[in-house]
Motif scaffolding. Structure first.
Motif, PDB file in Angstrom:
ATOM      1  N   THR A  61       0.810  -1.214   0.000  1.00  0.00           N
ATOM      2  CA  THR A  61       0.000   0.000   0.000  1.00  0.00           C
ATOM      3  C   THR A  61       0.849   1.273   0.000  1.00  0.00           C
ATOM      4  O   THR A  61       2.004   1.273   0.450  1.00  0.00           O
ATOM      5  CB  THR A  61      -0.936   0.005   1.225  1.00  0.00           C
ATOM      6  OG1 THR A  61      -1.773   1.152   1.176  1.00  0.00           O
ATOM      7  CG2 THR A  61      -0.141   0.021   2.522  1.00  0.00           C
ATOM      8  N   SER A  62       0.238   2.338  -0.495  1.00  0.00           N
ATOM      9  CA  SER A  62       0.896   3.654  -0.459  1.00  0.00           C
ATOM     10  C   SER A  62       0.384   4.492   0.712  1.00  0.00           C
ATOM     11  O   SER A  62       0.754   5.654   0.857  1.00  0.00           O
ATOM     12  CB  SER A  62       0.626   4.397  -1.773  1.00  0.00           C
ATOM     13  OG  SER A  62      -0.765   4.653  -1.930  1.00  0.00           O
ATOM     14  N   ILE A  63      -0.458   3.902   1.549  1.00  0.00           N
ATOM     15  CA  ILE A  63      -1.058   4.634   2.673  1.00  0.00           C
ATOM     16  C   ILE A  63      -0.006   4.902   3.746  1.00  0.00           C
ATOM     17  O   ILE A  63       0.758   4.009   4.117  1.00  0.00           O
ATOM     18  CB  ILE A  63      -2.229   3.834   3.281  1.00  0.00           C
ATOM     19  CG1 ILE A  63      -3.328   3.617   2.237  1.00  0.00           C
ATOM     20  CG2 ILE A  63      -2.792   4.542   4.506  1.00  0.00           C
ATOM     21  CD1 ILE A  63      -4.429   2.669   2.694  1.00  0.00           C
ATOM     22  N   THR A  71     -10.431   0.793   2.384  1.00  0.00           N
ATOM     23  CA  THR A  71      -9.976   0.367   3.706  1.00  0.00           C
ATOM     24  C   THR A  71     -10.681   1.169   4.786  1.00  0.00           C
ATOM     25  O   THR A  71     -10.808   2.397   4.682  1.00  0.00           O
ATOM     26  CB  THR A  71      -8.452   0.560   3.847  1.00  0.00           C
ATOM     27  OG1 THR A  71      -7.790  -0.223   2.850  1.00  0.00           O
ATOM     28  CG2 THR A  71      -7.969   0.127   5.226  1.00  0.00           C
ATOM     29  N   LEU A  72     -11.137   0.456   5.801  1.00  0.00           N
ATOM     30  CA  LEU A  72     -11.629   1.100   7.018  1.00  0.00           C
ATOM     31  C   LEU A  72     -10.635   0.781   8.124  1.00  0.00           C
ATOM     32  O   LEU A  72     -10.377  -0.394   8.411  1.00  0.00           O
ATOM     33  CB  LEU A  72     -13.012   0.579   7.410  1.00  0.00           C
ATOM     34  CG  LEU A  72     -14.156   0.717   6.398  1.00  0.00           C
ATOM     35  CD1 LEU A  72     -15.458   0.213   7.011  1.00  0.00           C
ATOM     36  CD2 LEU A  72     -14.309   2.143   5.912  1.00  0.00           C
ATOM     37  N   ILE A  92     -11.438   6.337   6.779  1.00  0.00           N
ATOM     38  CA  ILE A  92     -11.908   5.623   5.598  1.00  0.00           C
ATOM     39  C   ILE A  92     -10.997   6.050   4.458  1.00  0.00           C
ATOM     40  O   ILE A  92     -10.767   7.251   4.241  1.00  0.00           O
ATOM     41  CB  ILE A  92     -13.388   5.924   5.271  1.00  0.00           C
ATOM     42  CG1 ILE A  92     -13.783   5.209   3.962  1.00  0.00           C
ATOM     43  CG2 ILE A  92     -13.678   7.419   5.211  1.00  0.00           C
ATOM     44  CD1 ILE A  92     -15.269   5.297   3.643  1.00  0.00           C
ATOM     45  N   ILE A  93     -10.454   5.080   3.729  1.00  0.00           N
ATOM     46  CA  ILE A  93      -9.437   5.370   2.710  1.00  0.00           C
ATOM     47  C   ILE A  93      -9.765   4.581   1.443  1.00  0.00           C
ATOM     48  O   ILE A  93     -10.042   3.379   1.507  1.00  0.00           O
ATOM     49  CB  ILE A  93      -8.027   4.970   3.202  1.00  0.00           C
ATOM     50  CG1 ILE A  93      -7.719   5.627   4.554  1.00  0.00           C
ATOM     51  CG2 ILE A  93      -6.970   5.333   2.173  1.00  0.00           C
ATOM     52  CD1 ILE A  93      -6.500   5.044   5.249  1.00  0.00           C
ATOM     53  N   GLU A 153      -2.452   5.068  -5.583  1.00  0.00           N
ATOM     54  CA  GLU A 153      -2.573   6.457  -5.133  1.00  0.00           C
ATOM     55  C   GLU A 153      -3.824   6.600  -4.269  1.00  0.00           C
ATOM     56  O   GLU A 153      -4.904   6.142  -4.644  1.00  0.00           O
ATOM     57  CB  GLU A 153      -2.665   7.399  -6.336  1.00  0.00           C
ATOM     58  CG  GLU A 153      -2.778   8.860  -5.946  1.00  0.00           C
ATOM     59  CD  GLU A 153      -2.952   9.764  -7.153  1.00  0.00           C
ATOM     60  OE1 GLU A 153      -3.110  10.979  -6.958  1.00  0.00           O
ATOM     61  OE2 GLU A 153      -2.953   9.245  -8.298  1.00  0.00           O
ATOM     62  N   VAL A 154      -3.664   7.237  -3.124  1.00  0.00           N
ATOM     63  CA  VAL A 154      -4.796   7.462  -2.230  1.00  0.00           C
ATOM     64  C   VAL A 154      -5.667   8.575  -2.802  1.00  0.00           C
ATOM     65  O   VAL A 154      -5.207   9.699  -2.986  1.00  0.00           O
ATOM     66  CB  VAL A 154      -4.315   7.822  -0.809  1.00  0.00           C
ATOM     67  CG1 VAL A 154      -5.499   8.217   0.068  1.00  0.00           C
ATOM     68  CG2 VAL A 154      -3.560   6.649  -0.190  1.00  0.00           C
TER      69      VAL A 154
END
Length: 381
Positions: free
Chosen positions: A212-214, A240-241, A246-247, A271-272
């Motif tokens: 992930t990029s988070i 994703t929670l 929330i993403i 990318e988010v």
């Protein structure tokens, strides 16, 4: 006198005519003879039919019964494997739970206790279930052998037909045995499936966020992650929670090199596109989305957030899990698992560190930065 003579003559003629047109009455003895002849003719016909069944027909009938017996024996021998399969699945769960913990999935703390309870209960009952099933299987196989011992190529049609009721009873016994064993296992299967479903959510979350990029916040951990198609802007990616946000992370495959119009090198870019405090989410409901009206979810936000409804195309299982896990996040269950201070207590104490003014607007669950309405300073909480 002549008139009387004429009347007598007419009566005589009418009587003769009635006798001529009325069929003669048959005696009961005649009826009995006809019935007897019919029965005798049927017996003769049946005997002729039996005589008409040749050796090849007998072989076919014997082969059919033999196939049924073989199938019954094979299915009976497979019944103990039901028990072994469940045993393997329960043992496998222990390793899977250990794996998700080693990969830092911190939630669903009840999994270990639920598994321990299931494993202990199964261990206490497994031996008796196996023993009972094996006894029934051995009994059925013995019955199969008895029927097989009666079979030989020289049997006539009546002898072959006499095997049919025994074979049918044996098949009925097999169905009953299969039902009883499955009924005993169902209690354990239900608990095993319940634990397995939770483990699957954790495994799926870990896999979806493997690269992930988070950028995770301090104290933030993912709760559930599902692959989704955002129908509003046609983005494909991962929703994703976490316990805080929330993403939605878009995944796009970029072609790096082509040879004769064929992509030979590709790169997946993440990318988010959406990240908001989890507290801005108002509801997540199941619905039909897209042109084909497939399974999906509608995510609505609180009016103060100023966000449009999110329409996602998801598979049916992920929709149910997303709704369920959001409910647990919203109720504070996962905060308790992490032993976080309740948000409502924290909100009462928030003041601007620069002007000491109280922050009176709503603070969403997961929100980490506030802006003072008096001095305009942004600060972290």
């Amino acid at each position: 006198m002549s008139n009387k003579k004429d009347r007598d003559e007419r009566r005589r003629e009418e009587h003769i005519e009635r006798r001529r047109t009325t069929p003669p009455r048959r005696s009961s003895h005649a009826k009995d003879r006809r019935a007897s002849n019919y029965v005798r003719s049927r017996k003769i016909k049946n005997t002729e039919e039996e005589k008409s069944v040749g050796p090849d027909d007998n072989k076919v009938l014997l082969s059919q019964i033999n196939s049924r017996l073989h199938r019954a024996k094979t299915e009976a021998n497979s019944i103990p494997r039901y028990i072994q399969s469940l045993d393997n699945e329960i043992i496998d769960l222990k390793g899977r739970i250990s794996d998700i913990r080693s990969q830092n999935y911190v939630y669903l703390k009840e999994l270990e206790q639920e598994y321990s309870d299931l494993a202990n209960k199964w261990e206490n009952r497994k031996v008796s279930i196996e023993s009972e099933a094996n006894q029934k299987v051995n009994s059925l196989i013995a019955q199969v052998s008895q029927i097989e011992n009666q079979m030989n190529p020289k049997m006539d049609i009546s002898e072959i037909n006499s095997l049919e009721p025994e074979t049918r009873d044996l098949e009925t016994y097999l169905d009953q045995m299969r039902y009883l064993v499955n009924a005993q296992l169902e209690e354990f299967r239900e608990e095993q499936r319940s634990i397995q479903d939770k483990v699957f959510v954790a495994e799926n979350t870990i896999n979806n966020l493997a690269s992930t990029s988070i950028n995770w916040l301090q104290g933030e951990n993912p709760v559930i992650s599902v692959r989704a198609h955002n129908l509003d802007n046609d983005d494909h990616g991962v929703l994703t929670l976490s316990n805080r946000r929330i993403i939605f992370e878009e995944e796009e495959e970029i072609v790096l090199k082509r040879t004769l119009f064929i992509a030979t090198e590709k790169k997946k870019v993440k990318e988010v596109k959406l990240e908001k405090p989890i507290g801005v989410v108002d509801t997540i409901i199941k619905g039909r989305v897209g042109l084909l009206k497939g399974s999906g979810a509608y995510i609505s936000f609180k009016p103060s957030a100023g966000l449009d409804e999110l329409k996602l195309d998801l598979n049916d299982t992920d929709v149910g899990n997303l709704i369920s896990y959001f409910g647990m996040i919203d109720s504070g269950q996962f905060d308790e698992e992490q032993k976080h201070e309740p948000d409502d207590e924290r909100d009462k104490m928030v003041r601007c560190p620069f002007c000491n003014a109280p922050y009176t607007e709503e603070i969403y669950r997961g929100q980490t930065t506030l802006r003072c309405m008096y001095c305009g300073t942004s600060f972290k909480i």
